[in-house]
Design a protein around this motif. Structure first.
Motif, mmCIF file in Angstrom:
data_model
loop_
_atom_site.group_PDB
_atom_site.id
_atom_site.type_symbol
_atom_site.label_atom_id
_atom_site.label_comp_id
_atom_site.label_asym_id
_atom_site.label_seq_id
_atom_site.Cartn_x
_atom_site.Cartn_y
_atom_site.Cartn_z
ATOM 1 N N HIS A 51 0.818 -1.208 0.000
ATOM 2 C CA HIS A 51 0.000 0.000 0.000
ATOM 3 C C HIS A 51 0.856 1.263 0.000
ATOM 4 C CE1 HIS A 51 -2.863 -3.069 1.466
ATOM 5 N NE2 HIS A 51 -3.663 -2.448 0.627
ATOM 6 N N LEU A 52 1.945 1.214 -0.786
ATOM 7 C CA LEU A 52 2.825 2.361 -0.949
ATOM 8 C C LEU A 52 3.020 2.626 -2.442
ATOM 9 C CD1 LEU A 52 5.736 1.554 1.542
ATOM 10 C CD2 LEU A 52 3.892 3.202 1.880
ATOM 11 N N ALA A 53 3.116 3.888 -2.796
ATOM 12 C CA ALA A 53 3.432 4.253 -4.179
ATOM 13 C C ALA A 53 4.914 4.601 -4.240
ATOM 14 C CB ALA A 53 2.578 5.432 -4.623
ATOM 15 N N LEU A 54 5.693 3.686 -4.798
ATOM 16 C CA LEU A 54 7.131 3.901 -4.932
ATOM 17 C C LEU A 54 7.495 3.885 -6.408
ATOM 18 C CD1 LEU A 54 8.499 1.476 -2.184
ATOM 19 C CD2 LEU A 54 8.036 3.925 -1.988
ATOM 20 N N PRO A 55 8.265 4.856 -6.858
ATOM 21 C CA PRO A 55 8.664 4.855 -8.270
ATOM 22 C C PRO A 55 9.713 3.772 -8.515
ATOM 23 C CG PRO A 55 9.699 6.677 -7.120
ATOM 24 C CD PRO A 55 8.774 6.011 -6.138
ATOM 25 N N PRO A 56 9.478 2.914 -9.491
ATOM 26 C CA PRO A 56 10.473 1.883 -9.766
ATOM 27 C C PRO A 56 11.694 2.482 -10.445
ATOM 28 C CG PRO A 56 8.720 1.774 -11.381
ATOM 29 C CD PRO A 56 8.324 2.822 -10.369
ATOM 30 N N GLY A 57 12.839 1.876 -10.168
ATOM 31 C CA GLY A 57 14.083 2.336 -10.770
ATOM 32 C C GLY A 57 14.607 1.329 -11.773
ATOM 33 N N GLU A 58 15.891 1.128 -11.743
ATOM 34 C CA GLU A 58 16.576 0.255 -12.683
ATOM 35 C C GLU A 58 16.456 -1.214 -12.273
ATOM 36 O OE1 GLU A 58 18.189 1.398 -15.454
ATOM 37 O OE2 GLU A 58 17.365 3.346 -14.897
ATOM 38 N N LYS A 59 16.652 -2.078 -13.263
ATOM 39 C CA LYS A 59 16.768 -3.510 -12.975
ATOM 40 C C LYS A 59 18.052 -3.718 -12.191
ATOM 41 C CE LYS A 59 14.698 -5.081 -17.277
ATOM 42 N NZ LYS A 59 14.955 -5.840 -18.515
ATOM 43 N N ARG A 60 17.958 -4.522 -11.146
ATOM 44 C CA ARG A 60 19.150 -4.854 -10.358
ATOM 45 C C ARG A 60 19.727 -6.194 -10.784
ATOM 46 N NH1 ARG A 60 20.138 -1.999 -5.462
ATOM 47 N NH2 ARG A 60 21.287 -3.851 -4.812
ATOM 48 N N ASP A 64 17.143 -16.458 -14.671
ATOM 49 C CA ASP A 64 16.147 -17.446 -15.129
ATOM 50 C C ASP A 64 14.811 -16.792 -15.502
ATOM 51 O OD1 ASP A 64 18.005 -19.474 -14.725
ATOM 52 O OD2 ASP A 64 17.310 -19.867 -12.682
ATOM 53 N N GLY A 65 14.862 -15.613 -16.096
ATOM 54 C CA GLY A 65 13.652 -14.928 -16.538
ATOM 55 C C GLY A 65 12.963 -14.095 -15.477
ATOM 56 N N ASP A 66 13.380 -14.213 -14.226
ATOM 57 C CA ASP A 66 12.820 -13.387 -13.148
ATOM 58 C C ASP A 66 13.664 -12.129 -12.999
ATOM 59 O OD1 ASP A 66 10.929 -15.334 -12.713
ATOM 60 O OD2 ASP A 66 11.964 -16.213 -11.001
ATOM 61 N N THR A 67 13.011 -11.028 -12.625
ATOM 62 C CA THR A 67 13.676 -9.729 -12.574
ATOM 63 C C THR A 67 13.534 -9.104 -11.202
ATOM 64 O OG1 THR A 67 13.138 -9.392 -14.903
ATOM 65 C CG2 THR A 67 13.763 -7.432 -13.651
ATOM 66 N N LEU A 68 14.611 -8.494 -10.733
ATOM 67 C CA LEU A 68 14.614 -7.730 -9.494
ATOM 68 C C LEU A 68 14.743 -6.258 -9.869
ATOM 69 C CD1 LEU A 68 14.704 -7.827 -6.366
ATOM 70 C CD2 LEU A 68 17.204 -7.917 -6.572
ATOM 71 N N VAL A 69 13.769 -5.434 -9.446
ATOM 72 C CA VAL A 69 13.730 -4.009 -9.789
ATOM 73 C C VAL A 69 13.948 -3.184 -8.525
ATOM 74 C CG1 VAL A 69 12.285 -2.135 -10.683
ATOM 75 C CG2 VAL A 69 12.152 -4.413 -11.714
ATOM 76 N N ASP A 70 14.839 -2.222 -8.610
ATOM 77 C CA ASP A 70 15.101 -1.331 -7.480
ATOM 78 C C ASP A 70 13.911 -0.400 -7.284
ATOM 79 O OD1 ASP A 70 16.246 0.123 -5.464
ATOM 80 O OD2 ASP A 70 17.646 1.196 -6.757
ATOM 81 N N CYS A 71 13.356 -0.394 -6.084
ATOM 82 C CA CYS A 71 12.240 0.510 -5.768
ATOM 83 C C CYS A 71 12.614 1.485 -4.657
ATOM 84 C CB CYS A 71 10.992 -0.284 -5.412
ATOM 85 S SG CYS A 71 10.258 -1.080 -6.859
#
Length: 127
Positions: A51-60, A64-71
């Motif tokens: 329940h937070l609005a955080l702007p996503p940043g770059e891929k970290r 195996d096709g899964d992605t971690l995005v810096d928030c």
């Protein structure tokens, strides 16, 4: 394809959630829609779960096709406003039971191996 949000507090500790059904510690995230970018999927799951609005940043990291995005890093005020989703009708357990911030070098068990690999790769690339 799954997308996970890398969210920390101001000291760099990583936000993890305790899954109600499996009792594993997990990153906020989930599947991305067929036409949804990784950044949009990460932002959606952060809004839905925390329940937070955080702007996503770059891929970290991508593993195996899964992605971690810096928030980003949460302020103490933002961290205090986190509301985990309520248990839905018909669910035996809530989706998530608790959250905690942990040092990235001390990930707890149990944790899904794919998410652990994403975090390991993220730390390896940051060095």
């Amino acid at each position: 394809m799954a997308v996970y949000a890398h969210v920390t507090d101001r000291t760099g500790r990583l936000l993890l959630l305790r899954c109600g059904m499996t009792r594993e510690w997990v990153l906020p995230g989930g599947d991305a829609g067929p036409y949804e970018s990784e950044a949009d999927a990460a932002a959606y799951h952060v809004r839905r779960i925390l329940h937070l609005a955080l702007p996503p940043g770059e891929k970290r990291a991508v593993v195996d096709g899964d992605t971690l995005v810096d928030c980003g890093a949460l302020s103490p005020e933002q961290a205090s406003r986190i509301e985990l989703p309520a248990r839905r009708a018909g669910q035996a357990e809530p989706e998530f039971t608790t959250l905690r911030f942990v040092p990235p070098s001390a990930l707890p068990y149990p944790m899904p191996s794919g998410q652990r690999r994403l975090l390991t790769e993220s730390r390896r690339c940051a060095v």
